[in-house]
Write a protein that holds these residues in place. Sequence first.
Motif: not given
Length: 209
Positions: A38-52
């Motif tokens: 997929w190439g470069p992504r953004n928002n490395p904190g996305a998964e933490e917020n999804m979990a919350a």
Amino acid sequence: MELNEQVMGGPGGDRVEVVADAALIVVDVQRGFGEPYWGPRNNPGAEENMAALIDAWQTSGRPVVFVRHDSRSPRSPLRPGRPGNAFQDVVAERLGRGAGPELLVTKSVNSAFYGEPDLDAWLRGAGVRQIVVIGIQTNMCNETTARMGGNLGYDVLFPLDAMHTFDAAGPFGWTLTADELSRATAVSLQAGGFARVVSTAAVLRGLGG
């Protein structure tokens, strides 16, 4: 600047009301999106917020919908039968653990409303009128699901920091970074009246718990 800081510094930092039967729609959080394909992504904190957000929904007894993309493309890491089709741990560890109703929707197109079983029918049957869309990718399946949800009459909340996307190339040699695509999605959705773009923190405050 981190995406979370951008969101919190704007209108997304405001409190929003989350109604008692609001449904959380968790879109395509699958292992295949971790591949270099997929190439470069953004928002490395996305998964933490999804979990919350998933944890908060499951604890509160509100409905949660988990969406899985079963790609028809032979090249896609998301194709059924490939390891990438499976959910990432942030979802896999939470499936079936909610105090409220949960639904698994599978699809092969961008919108979660064109999957099996029928998401709109399930939501309406449960009396749901507000949905919160999170997951992968911001400007693809998340945006399409939010647009269609808005067209169908749902009050759509779109926590921009609980999702991510990837750099992309388009026509005429144009390219946009993942952050640029996320901003474009946020502007289009809110300006067009499809959804209210918010932050994870605002949604959690809006739960009232």
